[in-house]
Design a protein around this motif. Structure first.
Motif, mmCIF file in Angstrom:
data_model
loop_
_atom_site.group_PDB
_atom_site.id
_atom_site.type_symbol
_atom_site.label_atom_id
_atom_site.label_comp_id
_atom_site.label_asym_id
_atom_site.label_seq_id
_atom_site.Cartn_x
_atom_site.Cartn_y
_atom_site.Cartn_z
ATOM 1 N N SER A 1 0.864 -1.176 0.000
ATOM 2 C CA SER A 1 0.000 0.000 0.000
ATOM 3 C C SER A 1 0.899 1.224 0.000
ATOM 4 C CB SER A 1 -0.901 0.011 1.234
ATOM 5 O OG SER A 1 -1.514 1.273 1.407
ATOM 6 N N ARG A 2 0.603 2.178 -0.855
ATOM 7 C CA ARG A 2 1.402 3.398 -0.900
ATOM 8 C C ARG A 2 1.038 4.371 0.210
ATOM 9 N NH1 ARG A 2 1.955 4.544 -7.443
ATOM 10 N NH2 ARG A 2 3.778 3.204 -7.745
ATOM 11 N N ALA A 3 0.041 4.002 1.013
ATOM 12 C CA ALA A 3 -0.374 4.860 2.127
ATOM 13 C C ALA A 3 -0.611 6.290 1.655
ATOM 14 C CB ALA A 3 0.655 4.818 3.265
ATOM 15 N N SER A 4 -1.311 6.392 0.545
ATOM 16 C CA SER A 4 -1.639 7.689 -0.043
ATOM 17 C C SER A 4 -3.148 7.848 -0.103
ATOM 18 C CB SER A 4 -1.060 7.797 -1.464
ATOM 19 O OG SER A 4 -1.623 8.895 -2.156
ATOM 20 N N LEU A 5 -3.628 9.044 0.180
ATOM 21 C CA LEU A 5 -5.059 9.292 0.140
ATOM 22 C C LEU A 5 -5.622 9.092 -1.261
ATOM 23 C CD1 LEU A 5 -5.244 12.542 2.302
ATOM 24 C CD2 LEU A 5 -5.345 10.167 3.042
ATOM 25 N N PHE A 6 -4.766 9.236 -2.267
ATOM 26 C CA PHE A 6 -5.228 9.129 -3.648
ATOM 27 C C PHE A 6 -4.739 7.827 -4.297
ATOM 28 C CE2 PHE A 6 -4.724 13.571 -2.480
ATOM 29 C CZ PHE A 6 -6.001 14.041 -2.694
#
Length: 405
Positions: free
Chosen positions: A164-169
């Protein structure tokens, strides 16, 4: 841009991310000679993430062509509210007040992994936890440590963390990462089931991680005709899965199936946002299991559905209730993992909690903590239907897709 589009980042940030959490917590700290009063959770972590090359983070959000295994030990402070993770306000963490990593060791072979399991065996019970959308490596490590500690479960914890890139988008990237990781999870479950020290396995998956869990179990079922018998319990918390897709996954898993328990909440705002960006298709974790046709379908399939809509926690988006409510997380550790019934007088989830079993309503108990202030509803059908009935009941198209509210 619509108002809903503007609110999506806020929804996901509040619900699932480590917004404001410090980075670099995976660097082990040394406990002082005068050790503070702490508890410890030792876990085995399997991942399809790419190594970061930095001991402070260990792994990043990119995809690795091969899986890795790591032994991790987490220290948990003594004085803390159950259901919470005490992230350090500054680095390095203080074990007296913060969650802190105290040991990290890479495991380079399957025999080495099995040796670790033999040293940490808890009655032959294994718990495999799969996190959800927008999680860093350390997010998932600390959350599993909290669940294991607060549930008081007697099981060996194993974390499967996917890229997971742990990005909101990064919703679409994360979703494709679950697809990327399904074979690795299937292989991990097979290796665990082959270990003679393992008596049974419980799979606990949250949010987008429930898709990964279902896909891995479906693959296993397609290959073998059924899921390995040691995987006897699957718990899906706030599942971010299209209802019709879940029906197909469940049917194609073969028979006999594990016992399924699903935690749902109709006020789950993160799933409402997910429904919006996926074409307003209802997510499994957001339905009302007490209404038709859901109630009949779930009962006939032998699936336990626990409605957490009225359960109160500090989660503003109502997406992490399974881990943040002391009663629910203890239910997982002391009841669901061991296959105990939810319909006797010892279950105390909240005032007025009832179970519907074969059409009979039973009271489950009274409130025992302030965290649960209102009723929850449990639907359970303990008898197993014939496999043909399950296939007929839960197939694509049998469960409709109402628009999310």
């Amino acid at each position: 841009m619509s108002l809903a589009s503007k609110l999506l980042p806020v929804f996901f940030c509040t619900a699932l991310s480590a917004c404001g959490h410090p980075t670099g917590v995976m660097q082990p700290v040394t406990l002082a000679i005068a050790k503070p009063q702490t508890a410890h959770v030792d876990m085995l972590v399997a991942t399809t993430r790419q190594p970061s090359g930095d001991p402070r983070t260990l792994f990043n959000g990119e995809r690795s062509p091969k899986p890795f295994m790591t032994e991790v030990s987490v220290s948990i402070p003594a004085k803390r509210p159950e259901g919470t993770v005490q992230w350090p306000k500054r680095m390095p963490p203080d074990p007296a007040t913060d969650f802190a990593v105290t040991r990290v060791r890479q495991i380079d072979s399957i025999p080495e992994g099995r040796a670790w399991f033999r040293q940490h065996i808890e009655g032959g019970h294994a718990l495999v936890f799969i996190h959800g959308f927008n999680n860093t490596y350390e997010d998932s490590v600390f959350r599993l440590a909290q669940i294991v500690h607060d549930s008081k479960m007697r099981a060996t914890p194993i974390l499967f963390t996917w890229p997971s890139r742990a990005s909101l988008f990064g919703y679409e990237y994360d979703k494709e990462s679950t697809n990327y990781s399904r074979t690795a999870l299937e292989q991990s479950l097979r290796l665990l089931a082959k270990d003679p020290n393992v008596k049974d396995i419980t799979v606990l998956a949250h949010s987008m991680g429930t898709w990964l869990a279902m896909e891995a179990l479906r693959q296993m079922g397609i290959r073998d005709g059924h899921v390995d018998a040691k995987i006897n319990n699957v718990i899906l918390a706030s599942p971010d899965i299209d209802i019709q897709v879940f029906a197909k996954q469940y049917a194609e898993m073969g028979a006999p199936k594990p016992k399924f328990t699903i935690f749902m909440s109709q006020d789950d705002r993160a799933l409402a946002a997910s429904s919006f960006i996926t074409g307003r298709v209802a997510r499994l974790g957001g339905i009302d299991p007490t209404i038709e046709p859901y109630r009949s379908r779930l009962e006939r399939a032998g699936i336990t559905a626990i409605d957490l809509t009225k359960v109160k926690t500090d989660d503003n988006l109502h997406h992490g209730k399974f881990a943040q409510s002391p009663e629910i997380v203890q239910l997982i550790g002391q009841r669901l993992m061991t296959g105990q019934p939810l319909t006797d007088s010892n279950v105390t989830l909240g005032e007025g909690v009832t179970a519907v079993v074969g059409g009979t309503v039973r009271t489950l108990g009274t409130v025992t903590a302030a965290a649960v202030a209102a009723p929850a509803t449990v639907i359970e059908n303990r008898p197993r239907p014939h496999p043909a009935d399950v296939s007929e009941t839960l197939t694509s198209g049998q469960i409709p897709q109402p628009l999310a509210p």
